[in-house]
Scaffold this motif. Structure first.
Motif, PDB file in Angstrom:
ATOM      1  N   LEU A   1       3.297   1.308  -9.922  1.00 46.97           N
ATOM      2  CA  LEU A   1       4.290   1.288 -11.000  1.00 46.97           C
ATOM      3  C   LEU A   1       5.670   0.916 -10.460  1.00 46.97           C
ATOM      4  O   LEU A   1       6.410   0.163 -11.079  1.00 46.97           O
ATOM      5  N   VAL A   2       5.983   1.442  -9.274  1.00 46.44           N
ATOM      6  CA  VAL A   2       7.270   1.097  -8.668  1.00 46.44           C
ATOM      7  C   VAL A   2       7.340  -0.410  -8.440  1.00 46.44           C
ATOM      8  O   VAL A   2       8.356  -1.061  -8.692  1.00 46.44           O
TER       9      VAL A   2
ATOM     10  N   PHE B   1       7.884  -2.170 -11.806  1.00 47.86           N
ATOM     11  CA  PHE B   1       9.258  -1.997 -12.257  1.00 47.86           C
ATOM     12  C   PHE B   1      10.209  -2.818 -11.404  1.00 47.86           C
ATOM     13  O   PHE B   1      11.182  -3.379 -11.894  1.00 47.86           O
ATOM     14  N   TRP B   2       9.910  -2.875 -10.118  1.00 45.97           N
ATOM     15  CA  TRP B   2      10.784  -3.652  -9.243  1.00 45.97           C
ATOM     16  C   TRP B   2      10.773  -5.119  -9.670  1.00 45.97           C
ATOM     17  O   TRP B   2      11.805  -5.744  -9.823  1.00 45.97           O
TER      18      TRP B   2
ATOM     19  N   ALA C   1      -3.235  -0.431 -17.256  1.00 44.05           N
ATOM     20  CA  ALA C   1      -2.601   0.436 -18.255  1.00 44.05           C
ATOM     21  C   ALA C   1      -1.094   0.507 -18.021  1.00 44.05           C
ATOM     22  O   ALA C   1      -0.316   0.685 -18.962  1.00 44.05           O
ATOM     23  N   LEU C   2      -0.676   0.338 -16.755  1.00 38.43           N
ATOM     24  CA  LEU C   2       0.751   0.439 -16.448  1.00 38.43           C
ATOM     25  C   LEU C   2       1.567  -0.666 -17.091  1.00 38.43           C
ATOM     26  O   LEU C   2       2.763  -0.514 -17.298  1.00 38.43           O
TER      27      LEU C   2
ATOM     28  N   SER D   1       1.632  -1.531 -19.964  1.00 43.03           N
ATOM     29  CA  SER D   1       2.160  -1.101 -21.262  1.00 43.03           C
ATOM     30  C   SER D   1       3.596  -0.604 -21.104  1.00 43.03           C
ATOM     31  O   SER D   1       4.355  -0.592 -22.065  1.00 43.03           O
ATOM     32  N   LEU D   2       3.968  -0.224 -19.892  1.00 42.01           N
ATOM     33  CA  LEU D   2       5.318   0.293 -19.666  1.00 42.01           C
ATOM     34  C   LEU D   2       6.310  -0.828 -19.411  1.00 42.01           C
ATOM     35  O   LEU D   2       7.500  -0.590 -19.269  1.00 42.01           O
TER      36      LEU D   2
ATOM     37  N   PHE E   1      12.483  -5.132 -13.393  1.00 41.13           N
ATOM     38  CA  PHE E   1      13.899  -4.793 -13.571  1.00 41.13           C
ATOM     39  C   PHE E   1      14.793  -5.360 -12.474  1.00 41.13           C
ATOM     40  O   PHE E   1      15.922  -5.756 -12.725  1.00 41.13           O
TER      41      PHE E   1
ATOM     42  N   ARG F   1       0.825  -1.207   0.000  1.00 38.33           N
ATOM     43  CA  ARG F   1       0.000   0.000   0.000  1.00 38.33           C
ATOM     44  C   ARG F   1       0.855   1.251   0.000  1.00 38.33           C
ATOM     45  O   ARG F   1       0.435   2.303  -0.475  1.00 38.33           O
ATOM     46  N   GLY F   2       2.051   1.121   0.567  1.00 38.71           N
ATOM     47  CA  GLY F   2       2.868   2.315   0.795  1.00 38.71           C
ATOM     48  C   GLY F   2       3.700   2.727  -0.394  1.00 38.71           C
ATOM     49  O   GLY F   2       4.105   3.877  -0.504  1.00 38.71           O
ATOM     50  N   THR F   3       4.008   1.782  -1.301  1.00 37.79           N
ATOM     51  CA  THR F   3       4.768   2.182  -2.482  1.00 37.79           C
ATOM     52  C   THR F   3       3.774   2.196  -3.629  1.00 37.79           C
ATOM     53  O   THR F   3       2.654   1.763  -3.459  1.00 37.79           O
ATOM     54  N   SER F   4       4.175   2.680  -4.771  1.00 34.58           N
ATOM     55  CA  SER F   4       3.128   2.799  -5.782  1.00 34.58           C
ATOM     56  C   SER F   4       3.165   1.617  -6.752  1.00 34.58           C
ATOM     57  O   SER F   4       4.173   0.911  -6.877  1.00 34.58           O
TER      58      SER F   4
END
Ligand SMILES: Nc1ncnc2c1ncn2[C@@H]1O[C@H](COP(=O)(O)OP(=O)(O)OP(=O)(O)O)[C@@H](O)[C@H]1O
Ligand SMILES: [Mg+2]
Lengths: 259, 218, 242
Positions: free
Chosen positions: C86-87, C90-91, C179-180, C182-183, C94, C81-84
């Protein structure tokens, strides 16, 4: 075996923070005895029943059921606090009916009555339904088996709750002001069921009640609680006819005054 | 696995980017809170707008913010106006959360019993006085914590601005990653930063809630 | 909004898409976008399943688990809940490979979004369980049920009704978060939009269609959850003590 009390409270105390609700309570209840518990609001009547039902932990003392400790278990001759399995074993002997019914709202009257026999006692559905049908018939609700609690009147709900508790075949039944939440005209039908229970079944009964008339007629013994202690107790005739204690007199006077 | 020297080396860059993220958050939130209030008040003041506004709000809330960001960023040039990425991003964040904020205000106003309006009419208070002295003070305690939660939610969505290359935290972390082939430290640091900010803001919101609900006994 | 309004909106959006499909400027993009929409829907469904599973497990762990489990559940809830979102994606995309765990982008998408929404769902499950009246626990105790039996038979069925509306919102959040993906190279609806936009620069037709498709998907979720709520509430309303 027969002279052993069905329930024994031995020096049982209960505290909520600084408030001592029950102070070293001593109370023996014989097999098949019907005990009415009366007393002013806040005197600890509900607490006594809730402790016996294991809904409330006790701070001191031991509660015994048929000579076995409920709150404790014996290990190497010593009493240690009971674990869950032990509590469940003893608790199987006790059933309770609540002031606010507490029926399961998502289940019909029938489903309320067979739920625990199936899940807890491992009965087959058919067997459980037969037993429940008999009990619902006894409480006068054979027509309402498939009704949900919200489709029943308060008095009917409370009678289902009684049937539900009986379906577990308890030896001890606890009734906490079971008519207090009912409209006056519905009180009679519930008391009638309790009366029948008392005469037709071997049941030890503890009931908290404000219905003095019912206590007088039904109970073998009346216990008057005040400030966490039993102030006075005795057979209803003596208790109501010739109370000894000053507080008992005041209480009875006030209750009779109110009608 | 974890390279502390590298972590300290990228820390200043990330700190600079964090400032951008926070700027975007604050600007976006001011826009959201204001626009949301305008929407909520318009609904009350001009009854026929209630329905179109609620459809608009539903539309904004049921489509992805990322799409809205892309849309704003790419649609303006086709009208001959170029927006830089940061502005487009802040606009999108602001509009998206305005939809949520307007519902917060609405719930806040709706919560006030009818009797309060009726009593004010009975006392012959003007609508403006009623609003300022009777409605607003009662509406604020539930509104503030809810807005606070959306502020935090908005902040956690700023990484989306990386999709249009705004140099906020996430984009910066990704650039560091692609240049050094080390993603572990930058992305984890970004995560920890968000975690810390969220925990701190949650504590603030709880404190504000307590403060606002401490009403004098009547 | 009432369920009627929602259905009107759904029908209107579908008709609008159908109408736009008859026009050249739009029809060009529709097949590709619908292809993306299928992927979006797949990720949404799988993500929602994972989210519900994680939410129920961690809420129960937090409420009734032994200390280590409670601690673990709390850690999960706070981190996700505390991080977003997308992060988190990506975590997983990557950073995880640098620890030797390489997941397919699709798996990252489902895992990341499911875990993210599951953390929010945990709080909603917990709240719903705690909203069940205390008397229900007590009645079940008096019937000598075990805690597991009480939860499964008495508490969760009642909590379920209270959970449906917040889960409706969370499912919408999950749909929007897709939608995220797509990144992280997945060609979902957002990716297709972005790709077509870059090649043709026909922003307005493309994004109009995309927004409409997302709207249809959201409305389907909202309407579905409303119907579920009505059905579940009917069962319970019949049973709600007066
Ligand atoms: N969970 C609790 N926490 C703190 N105090 C409690 C709690 N439950 C009961 N008490 C207190 O314990 C005392 C006894 O409560 P109890 O419910 O046994 O009274 P009672 O005799 O049944 O009263 P009534 O006739 O009103 O039902 C009361 O003073 C009550 O306020
Ligand atoms: Mg009581």
């Amino acid at each position: 075996m027969t002279d052993r009390p069905m329930v024994r409270f031995e020096k049982v105390s209960k505290r909520y923070g600084p408030l001592t609700v029950l102070d070293s309570l001593e109370l023996d209840i014989a097999r098949n005895e019907k005990v009415a518990i009366i007393g002013p609001s806040g005197s600890g009547k509900t607490t006594v029943l809730r402790m016996l039902m294991t809904l409330e932990a006790i701070d001191d003392g031991v509660i015994w059921v048929e000579g076995e400790p409920l709150t404790h278990m014996e290990r190497n001759g010593k009493l240690i606090p009971a674990d869950r399995a032990h509590i469940r074993k003893i608790r199987a002997k006790i059933g309770m009916v609540f002031q606010s019914f507490n029926l399961f709202p998502h289940m019909t009257a029938m489903a309320n009555c067979i739920e625990a026999p199936i899940t807890v006692l491992g009965m087959s559905r058919k067997e459980a339904e037969e037993r429940a049908a008999g009990l619902l018939e006894m409480v006068g609700l054979s027509q309402k088996k498939e009704h949900y609690p919200a489709q029943l009147s308060g008095g009917q709900q409370q009678r289902v709750a009684i049937a539900r508790a009986l379906a577990m075949r308890p030896k001890i039944m606890l009734f906490d002001e079971v008519t207090s939440a009912l409209d006056p005209e519905l009180v009679g039908e519930v008391l009638q069921v309790i009366r029948r229970l008392g005469s037709e079944h071997d049941l030890t009964m503890l009931m908290v009640t404000h219905q003095m008339g019912f206590a007088k007629e039904f109970a073998d013994r009346v216990c008057f609680f005040s400030q966490g202690k039993i102030c006075e107790q005795g057979p209803p005739k003596a208790f109501f006819g010739n109370p000894q204690n000053e507080r008992t007199k005041q209480f009875l006077h006030a209750v009779l005054e109110a009608g | 696995m974890w390279d502390w020297a590298f972590t300290f080396e990228i820390l200043p860059t990330l700190a600079k980017a964090a400032v951008i993220s926070i700027e975007a958050t604050l600007l976006g939130f001011v826009l959201a809170a204001t626009l949301g209030l305008v929407l909520a008040l318009t609904r009350i003041a001009v009854p026929w707008t209630a329905w179109p506004i609620s459809v608009l709000v539903e539309l904004i809330r049921s489509t992805p913010l990322l799409i809205q960001i892309f849309f704003l960023y790419f649609v303006f040039p086709s009208f001959g106006v170029t927006l830089d990425a940061f502005t487009a991003g802040v606009l999108a964040l602001g509009i998206h959360y305005a939809a949520y904020c307007s519902e917060v205000y609405r719930a806040g106003f709706d919560n006030i019993p009818r009797g309060q309006w009726e009593a004010s009419i009975a006392l012959n208070l003007s609508p403006w006085t009623t609003f300022r002295d009777i409605i607003i003070p009662q509406a604020i305690p539930p509104i503030v914590p809810a807005l606070g939660n959306y502020l935090v939610a908005l902040f956690k969505e700023t990484p989306l601005l990386s999709a249009i290359a705004v140099l906020e935290l996430m984009q910066t972390a990704k650039i560091i990653g692609s240049e050094t082939f080390r993603y572990t430290e930058p992305i984890t640091m970004v995560g920890l930063f968000f975690l810390a900010m969220s925990l701190v803001s949650a504590a603030f919101i709880r404190a504000a809630e307590r403060l606002l609900n401490r009403r004098p006994a009547r | 909004m009432g369920i009627r309004t929602l259905i009107v909106m759904l029908v209107a959006s579908i008709l609008l898409i159908a109408y736009l499909a008859t026009r050249d400027t739009y029809s060009l993009f529709l097949p590709g976008l619908l292809q993306g929409a299928v992927l979006t829907a797949e990720i949404t469904v799988l993500g929602c399943l994972l989210a519900v599973a994680m939410a129920v497990l961690s809420a129960l762990g937090k409420l009734y688990g032994p200390a280590p489990l409670r601690w673990l559940a709390n850690l999960y809830i706070e981190i996700f809940r505390g991080t977003s979102a997308l992060v988190q994606l990506f975590w997983l995309f990557f950073v995880l490979p640098q620890f030797g765990v390489s997941l397919e982008p699709f798996a990252v998408a489902v895992l990341g979004l499911g875990l993210n929404i599951g953390a929010y769902g945990a709080e909603c499950v917990r709240g719903a369980i705690q909203s069940v009246a205390r008397g229900q626990w007590e009645a079940a105790t008096a019937l000598n049920m075990t805690r597991l039996q009480m939860l499964r038979r008495i508490i969760l069925p009642q909590a379920f009704v209270a959970m449906i509306p917040p889960w409706g919102n969370l499912f919408i959040e999950l749909l929007k978060s897709t939608a995220l993906v797509s990144l992280i190279t997945l060609s979902d609806l957002a990716f297709k939009a972005q790709q077509m936009n870059q090649t043709t620069m026909k922003t307005i037709p493309i994004f109009t269609l995309v927004l409409l498709i997302y709207l249809v998907l959201s409305l389907l979720i909202t309407i579905g959850m409303r119907l579920l709520e009505q059905r579940a509430a009917k069962g319970l309303a019949r049973g709600r003590t007066a």
